[in-house]
Design a protein around this motif. Structure first.
Motif, PDB file in Angstrom:
ATOM      1  N   VAL A 165      27.646 -20.890 -51.576  1.00  0.00           N
ATOM      2  CA  VAL A 165      27.493 -19.460 -51.287  1.00  0.00           C
ATOM      3  C   VAL A 165      26.701 -18.772 -52.392  1.00  0.00           C
ATOM      4  N   LEU A 166      26.983 -19.123 -53.637  1.00  0.00           N
ATOM      5  CA  LEU A 166      26.440 -18.401 -54.782  1.00  0.00           C
ATOM      6  C   LEU A 166      25.044 -18.852 -55.187  1.00  0.00           C
ATOM      7  N   ALA A 167      24.591 -20.005 -54.716  1.00  0.00           N
ATOM      8  CA  ALA A 167      23.309 -20.555 -55.165  1.00  0.00           C
ATOM      9  C   ALA A 167      22.154 -19.557 -55.102  1.00  0.00           C
ATOM     10  N   LEU A 202      17.962  -7.081 -48.247  1.00  0.00           N
ATOM     11  CA  LEU A 202      19.380  -6.905 -47.913  1.00  0.00           C
ATOM     12  C   LEU A 202      20.255  -6.978 -49.162  1.00  0.00           C
ATOM     13  N   ALA A 203      19.844  -7.737 -50.163  1.00  0.00           N
ATOM     14  CA  ALA A 203      20.569  -7.717 -51.433  1.00  0.00           C
ATOM     15  C   ALA A 203      20.506  -6.338 -52.060  1.00  0.00           C
ATOM     16  N   ALA A 204      19.362  -5.679 -51.921  1.00  0.00           N
ATOM     17  CA  ALA A 204      19.229  -4.319 -52.434  1.00  0.00           C
ATOM     18  C   ALA A 204      20.174  -3.373 -51.705  1.00  0.00           C
ATOM     19  N   VAL A 205      20.258  -3.522 -50.392  1.00  0.00           N
ATOM     20  CA  VAL A 205      21.181  -2.686 -49.614  1.00  0.00           C
ATOM     21  C   VAL A 205      22.608  -2.900 -50.092  1.00  0.00           C
ATOM     22  N   ALA A 232      17.568  -7.938 -35.141  1.00  0.00           N
ATOM     23  CA  ALA A 232      18.800  -8.541 -35.645  1.00  0.00           C
ATOM     24  C   ALA A 232      18.965  -8.273 -37.138  1.00  0.00           C
ATOM     25  N   ARG A 233      17.869  -8.293 -37.864  1.00  0.00           N
ATOM     26  CA  ARG A 233      17.963  -8.015 -39.300  1.00  0.00           C
ATOM     27  C   ARG A 233      18.286  -6.555 -39.561  1.00  0.00           C
ATOM     28  N   LEU A 234      17.750  -5.665 -38.745  1.00  0.00           N
ATOM     29  CA  LEU A 234      18.071  -4.248 -38.906  1.00  0.00           C
ATOM     30  C   LEU A 234      19.532  -3.981 -38.563  1.00  0.00           C
ATOM     31  N   GLU A 235      20.046  -4.680 -37.572  1.00  0.00           N
ATOM     32  CA  GLU A 235      21.468  -4.535 -37.244  1.00  0.00           C
ATOM     33  C   GLU A 235      22.331  -4.990 -38.417  1.00  0.00           C
ATOM     34  N   LEU A 236      21.965  -6.116 -39.027  1.00  0.00           N
ATOM     35  CA  LEU A 236      22.698  -6.594 -40.200  1.00  0.00           C
ATOM     36  C   LEU A 236      22.570  -5.601 -41.346  1.00  0.00           C
ATOM     37  N   ALA A 237      21.405  -5.009 -41.523  1.00  0.00           N
ATOM     38  CA  ALA A 237      21.230  -4.000 -42.571  1.00  0.00           C
ATOM     39  C   ALA A 237      22.184  -2.831 -42.372  1.00  0.00           C
ATOM     40  N   ARG A 238      22.335  -2.386 -41.121  1.00  0.00           N
ATOM     41  CA  ARG A 238      23.273  -1.284 -40.851  1.00  0.00           C
ATOM     42  C   ARG A 238      24.701  -1.696 -41.178  1.00  0.00           C
ATOM     43  N   GLU A 239      25.060  -2.930 -40.820  1.00  0.00           N
ATOM     44  CA  GLU A 239      26.415  -3.405 -41.108  1.00  0.00           C
ATOM     45  C   GLU A 239      26.678  -3.492 -42.605  1.00  0.00           C
ATOM     46  N   LEU A 240      25.627  -3.730 -43.379  1.00  0.00           N
ATOM     47  CA  LEU A 240      25.773  -3.866 -44.825  1.00  0.00           C
ATOM     48  C   LEU A 240      25.642  -2.547 -45.576  1.00  0.00           C
ATOM     49  N   PRO A 345      28.764  -9.218 -50.097  1.00  0.00           N
ATOM     50  CA  PRO A 345      29.008 -10.322 -49.156  1.00  0.00           C
ATOM     51  C   PRO A 345      27.749 -11.122 -48.815  1.00  0.00           C
ATOM     52  N   LEU A 346      27.209 -11.815 -49.795  1.00  0.00           N
ATOM     53  CA  LEU A 346      25.953 -12.521 -49.578  1.00  0.00           C
ATOM     54  C   LEU A 346      26.067 -13.667 -48.581  1.00  0.00           C
ATOM     55  N   GLU A 347      27.287 -14.144 -48.313  1.00  0.00           N
ATOM     56  CA  GLU A 347      27.431 -15.219 -47.329  1.00  0.00           C
ATOM     57  C   GLU A 347      26.997 -14.785 -45.926  1.00  0.00           C
ATOM     58  N   ARG A 348      26.952 -13.486 -45.687  1.00  0.00           N
ATOM     59  CA  ARG A 348      26.565 -13.002 -44.363  1.00  0.00           C
ATOM     60  C   ARG A 348      25.078 -13.202 -44.079  1.00  0.00           C
ATOM     61  N   LEU A 349      24.308 -13.531 -45.087  1.00  0.00           N
ATOM     62  CA  LEU A 349      22.875 -13.745 -44.917  1.00  0.00           C
ATOM     63  C   LEU A 349      22.539 -15.214 -44.698  1.00  0.00           C
ATOM     64  N   GLN A 350      23.522 -16.114 -44.815  1.00  0.00           N
ATOM     65  CA  GLN A 350      23.224 -17.524 -45.010  1.00  0.00           C
ATOM     66  C   GLN A 350      23.497 -18.396 -43.785  1.00  0.00           C
ATOM     67  N   ARG A 351      22.760 -19.507 -43.741  1.00  0.00           N
ATOM     68  CA  ARG A 351      23.073 -20.634 -42.876  1.00  0.00           C
ATOM     69  C   ARG A 351      22.808 -21.896 -43.681  1.00  0.00           C
ATOM     70  N   ARG A 352      23.713 -22.868 -43.563  1.00  0.00           N
ATOM     71  CA  ARG A 352      23.599 -24.091 -44.355  1.00  0.00           C
ATOM     72  C   ARG A 352      22.908 -25.207 -43.586  1.00  0.00           C
TER      73      ARG A 352
END
Length: 377
Positions: A165-167, A202-205, A232-240, A345-352
């Motif tokens: 998550v933190l990488a 999104l990190a800035a947000v 989809a990215r704008l929706e995530l931006a609003r959630e964040l 919550p940076l994990e919300r941006l990620q996929r492994r």
């Protein structure tokens, strides 16, 4: 032996090879990678848009476990769980003043050199030396030789899952968060505009919730406007935490919407995270008097932009920002603590993705399907 994803030439696919790491020098450590983020800077270097010398090994958002330390390293030990970040000399005026991203050797140590400061290689294959040392690490490999200054030690109880998550904190996350927390520092009642809802934007947000005066993860009186083309990215931006989201019109115009969002006054702070000179030129026109624009997106080398100089005279500022103007050894632990508290919550941006699925991860990042791919080893 170490397995690395080698980029043979610009535009060619990643190829997995067995390589040999150089011996650890007195000021270096050897790290076994657990995870690494995939950043658009990696893709730009692989495509030739950034002049990193190839063939070479990319990757610069590593996290892992220290296997070996050099004789002069006293603050990192074998077994430490660590994040990796950019390299700096530690001696120049920028480093001495707490701004290692302004290191006088930043470009040669991180982007364009491919070697240590003395020109020696850290990675070799049967046919000879490979360029590596990308942002001091080249983490697209199962192990890496890293300057001790690039290593950030995490709490001893950090798990492998948490390392994954933190990488991405080592580059993209600290770039966006640092632009807010260390450079622009927007105050209550001001407006922050962000162009590009990728990992940096999104990190800035998310970082706005860490400003002084924020409570329970809520933004501290700063109005956030985010511009992007991907719904989809704008929706995530609003959630964040974004209050207003903007999709450019068919001609690419978004300035009108930003001015409408501020009743014509303009934005007090702005972050340009797309790397597009056309976007930057337009964003600067939306700055209020004494407004400041942090340029963090990295376009191809040699890209230029134009501005009306007279519009800058009422105190408008255009400022380049590398790595969030942060000192990773002090700033990244702050972000780790905020993540553990649920405020970042940076994990919300990620996929492994598995390490050998790097081509799939790169394609997902390039298409915008995934904000932040993370490779796990």
């Amino acid at each position: 032996m170490t397995v690395a994803a080698v980029t043979e030439a610009a535009g060619e696919p990643f190829r997995f090879e067995e390589v040999r790491l150089d011996a650890v020098r007195p000021d270096e450590v050897r790290v076994r990678l657990v995870a690494t983020g995939v950043c658009h800077t990696d893709l730009s270097a692989a495509s030739g848009a950034l002049p990193f010398p190839l063939p070479g090994v990319l990757g610069h958002e590593g996290a892992g476990v220290v296997e070996e330390v050099g004789d002069d390293v006293t603050d990192v030990r074998p077994g430490d769980r660590v994040l990796l970040s950019f390299a700096s000399c530690g001696r120049c005026r920028g480093c001495a003043s707490g701004h290692p991203s302004a290191c006088e050797s930043h470009q040669s140590l991180n982007l364009f050199g491919g070697r240590r400061a003395d020109g020696s290689a850290t990675v070799h294959r049967a046919s000879g030396a490979l360029n590596a040392h990308f942002f001091g690490q080249s983490s697209f490999a199962t192990e890496a030789i890293v300057p001790a200054r690039s290593v950030v030690v995490l709490p001893a109880d950090t798990t492998d899952d948490e390392l994954a998550v933190l990488a991405p904190l080592g580059c993209g996350m600290q770039t966006g968060a640092g632009a807010v927390l260390r450079v622009l520092r927007p105050t209550p009642g001001s407006t922050l505009a962000v162009t590009g809802a990728g990992a940096v934007g999104l990190a800035a947000v998310m970082a706005c919730a860490l400003l002084p005066g924020a409570q329970d993860g809520r933004v501290a009186g700063v109005r956030i406007v985010v511009v992007d083309r991907v719904p989809a990215r704008l929706e995530l931006a609003r959630e964040l935490g974004a209050h207003v989201t903007v999709v450019p019109d068919a001609d690419g115009d978004f300035a009108r919407a930003l001015l409408e969002a501020t009743d014509g006054r303009g934005v007090d702070a702005a972050i340009e995270a797309t790397g597009s000179s056309a976007v930057l030129e337009q964003l600067v026109t939306t700055l209020a008097p004494r407004g400041e624009c942090a340029v963090v997106g990295s376009p191809p080398e040699g890209t230029r932009a134009s501005f009306d100089i007279n519009r800058l005279l009422p105190g408008r500022v255009i400022r380049g920002v590398a790595q969030g103007d942060s000192d990773p050894r002090s700033f990244l632990p702050e972000l780790v603590a905020a993540w553990r508290d649920g405020r970042f919550p940076l994990e919300r941006l990620q996929r492994r993705f598995p390490f050998r699925s790097l081509p799939d991860a790169a394609a997902a990042a390039a298409s915008g399907e995934v904000v932040k791919p993370v490779l796990v080893f």
